[in-house]
Design an enzyme around this catalytic site. Sequence first.
Site, PDB file in Angstrom:
ATOM      1  N   ASP A  83      -5.848 -37.178  48.074  1.00  0.00           N
ATOM      2  CA  ASP A  83      -6.935 -36.680  47.609  1.00  0.00           C
ATOM      3  C   ASP A  83      -6.750 -35.182  47.119  1.00  0.00           C
ATOM      4  OD1 ASP A  83      -9.892 -37.115  46.908  1.00  0.00           O
ATOM      5  OD2 ASP A  83     -10.338 -35.516  49.124  1.00  0.00           O
ATOM      6  N   LYS A  84      -8.207 -35.238  45.796  1.00  0.00           N
ATOM      7  CA  LYS A  84      -8.084 -33.686  45.251  1.00  0.00           C
ATOM      8  C   LYS A  84      -9.315 -33.632  45.358  1.00  0.00           C
ATOM      9  CE  LYS A  84     -10.954 -33.231  41.838  1.00  0.00           C
ATOM     10  NZ  LYS A  84     -11.433 -32.551  40.817  1.00  0.00           N
ATOM     11  N   HIS A  85      -9.320 -31.515  45.685  1.00  0.00           N
ATOM     12  CA  HIS A  85     -10.724 -31.338  45.874  1.00  0.00           C
ATOM     13  C   HIS A  85     -10.728 -29.799  45.197  1.00  0.00           C
ATOM     14  CE1 HIS A  85     -13.842 -29.249  47.753  1.00  0.00           C
ATOM     15  NE2 HIS A  85     -13.915 -28.052  47.493  1.00  0.00           N
ATOM     16  N   SER A  86     -11.791 -29.761  43.548  1.00  0.00           N
ATOM     17  CA  SER A  86     -11.578 -28.664  42.927  1.00  0.00           C
ATOM     18  C   SER A  86     -12.873 -27.732  43.442  1.00  0.00           C
ATOM     19  CB  SER A  86     -12.450 -29.448  41.779  1.00  0.00           C
ATOM     20  OG  SER A  86     -13.044 -27.710  40.963  1.00  0.00           O
ATOM     21  N   THR A 123     -20.244 -33.790  42.324  1.00  0.00           N
ATOM     22  CA  THR A 123     -19.246 -35.074  42.064  1.00  0.00           C
ATOM     23  C   THR A 123     -20.997 -36.227  42.671  1.00  0.00           C
ATOM     24  OG1 THR A 123     -17.090 -34.303  42.662  1.00  0.00           O
ATOM     25  CG2 THR A 123     -17.581 -36.357  42.014  1.00  0.00           C
ATOM     26  N   ARG A 173     -23.793 -17.997  55.763  1.00  0.00           N
ATOM     27  CA  ARG A 173     -23.386 -17.264  54.901  1.00  0.00           C
ATOM     28  C   ARG A 173     -24.286 -17.304  53.719  1.00  0.00           C
ATOM     29  NH1 ARG A 173     -17.674 -20.533  54.347  1.00  0.00           N
ATOM     30  NH2 ARG A 173     -17.434 -18.896  52.636  1.00  0.00           N
ATOM     31  N   SER A 188     -13.232 -23.194  55.452  1.00  0.00           N
ATOM     32  CA  SER A 188     -14.517 -23.988  55.072  1.00  0.00           C
ATOM     33  C   SER A 188     -13.842 -25.189  53.626  1.00  0.00           C
ATOM     34  CB  SER A 188     -15.592 -23.034  54.036  1.00  0.00           C
ATOM     35  OG  SER A 188     -16.580 -24.098  54.060  1.00  0.00           O
ATOM     36  N   LYS A 192     -13.368 -29.313  56.521  1.00  0.00           N
ATOM     37  CA  LYS A 192     -13.344 -30.713  55.552  1.00  0.00           C
ATOM     38  C   LYS A 192     -12.565 -31.444  54.162  1.00  0.00           C
ATOM     39  CE  LYS A 192     -16.081 -27.888  52.974  1.00  0.00           C
ATOM     40  NZ  LYS A 192     -17.668 -26.618  52.914  1.00  0.00           N
ATOM     41  N   LYS A 193     -11.656 -31.520  54.680  1.00  0.00           N
ATOM     42  CA  LYS A 193     -10.305 -32.238  53.536  1.00  0.00           C
ATOM     43  C   LYS A 193      -9.773 -32.551  54.311  1.00  0.00           C
ATOM     44  CE  LYS A 193     -11.704 -32.822  49.947  1.00  0.00           C
ATOM     45  NZ  LYS A 193     -12.201 -33.946  49.315  1.00  0.00           N
TER      46      LYS A 193
HETATM   47  N1  URA Z   1     -17.110 -24.103  49.341  1.00  0.00           N
HETATM   48  C1  URA Z   1     -17.212 -24.232  50.715  1.00  0.00           C
HETATM   49  O1  URA Z   1     -17.725 -25.812  50.791  1.00  0.00           O
HETATM   50  N2  URA Z   1     -17.131 -23.372  51.820  1.00  0.00           N
HETATM   51  C2  URA Z   1     -17.320 -22.488  50.588  1.00  0.00           C
HETATM   52  O2  URA Z   1     -16.322 -21.204  51.571  1.00  0.00           O
HETATM   53  C3  URA Z   1     -17.316 -21.572  49.392  1.00  0.00           C
HETATM   54  C4  URA Z   1     -17.152 -23.001  48.523  1.00  0.00           C
END
Ligand code: URA
Length: 434
Positions: A83-86, A123, A173, A188, A192-193
Amino acid sequence: MTAHDAISIIRAKRDGAELSDEQIDWAINAFTHDVMAGEQMAALAMAIVWRGMNRRETARWTRAMIDSGRRLDFTDLPRPTVDKHSTGGIGDKITLPLAPLVAACGAAVPQLSGRGLGHTGGTLDKLESIPGWRADLGPDRMREILTDPAVGAVVCAAGADLAPADKRLYALRDTTGTVESIPLIASSIMSKKIAEGTAALVLDVKVGSGAFMPTHAEAHALATTMVELGADAGVRTVALLTAMDTPLGRTAGNALEVAEAVEVLAGGGPADVVELTLALAREMVTLAGLDTDPADALADGRAMDHWRGMIHAQGGDPDAPLPSAAHTETLSAPTSGTLTRLDARAVGIAAWRLGAGRARQGDPVQSAAGVRLHATVGDQVTAGRPLFTLHTDTPHALPGALEALSEAIAISPQSPRHNPRGPLILDRVGDGRS
Ligand code: URA
């Protein structure tokens, strides 16, 4: 431990101590189950903003957030997962062509994604502008789509049971001035990833005015922390640092960006979007252990076939016309010359004010709202010729968007000796080992 220990944990971090594994596990668990009060977690988060966390603490914090919910497992799929995350930028529609392209190369792409907040679009918001497309899928349907050789990519909403501690903590936060901390951001994102069950991950860490991290040094530090967290959790991870001073491509806004992504899949589209899509695809394919050049799958139409399959699999009609805005307004170049600056953040704020983004979680977004750019940095522009077209269903939003754009550009009468845009791909972090 008892509820009283929240205070000793806050004090320890406030005074610069390292937190033990037990303290971290207790704090995340207690916060998730309402034993540790929101104000106590806010105080701990602020202490972390000031004092930081080392690699062990950050890895443990990430693991505790993953363990607060369910970790998906796709290890039995017949294809390698990647996968990719931006970290988020203006006009960043790269996932849309990238996921089907990498699936066309033989990988499975299990992307759990979010909706946008503030001036960078999400997205899911983009894909939801496609008539019929649905973001909510269960793990069984995800698995079916990932296993289908004609599709192999899924982009859907993260369920409530994916790292629930992070959902609560991120919301806290956001309202307590504690977002800006590399260990907190990295844990964070990576919780999730890692929980989504991918075996490999490519990160696109943005640098510049439209990004979370304005400087190269900060973006590099964030990328390094995330790559280490991936390796510590057994997920092969590589990061590219990419420029986000100017928007990607020629559109910012949900349906406008989908249309541009489809242009890329059809073999056209803006050069920067194509360059970044291919650079990230090459990293993903390599991490997945596949020996193929994604440029071939883009050129011969296989990526487009997978896009159509992916949209269809989630209830969307890839042939349906995309929504168009009820009102448009064009802004022209005030003088002639070379466009030397086109500020990403200003374009993002304009698109957001036009209705493409939301101010609060749960607000609706307008599918058709956004900004089309008629020129980008380095292009010659002519006085009186269109520079931006603004799209919205709510014309009262136009003056605020025009105001945001008024400071966004610089035009130089002389031709600069170097392309003022500079390179798109700035750096690479990680060797992809776990
Ligand atoms: N995106 C996230 O999912 N968590 C953060 O803390 C900042 C950006």
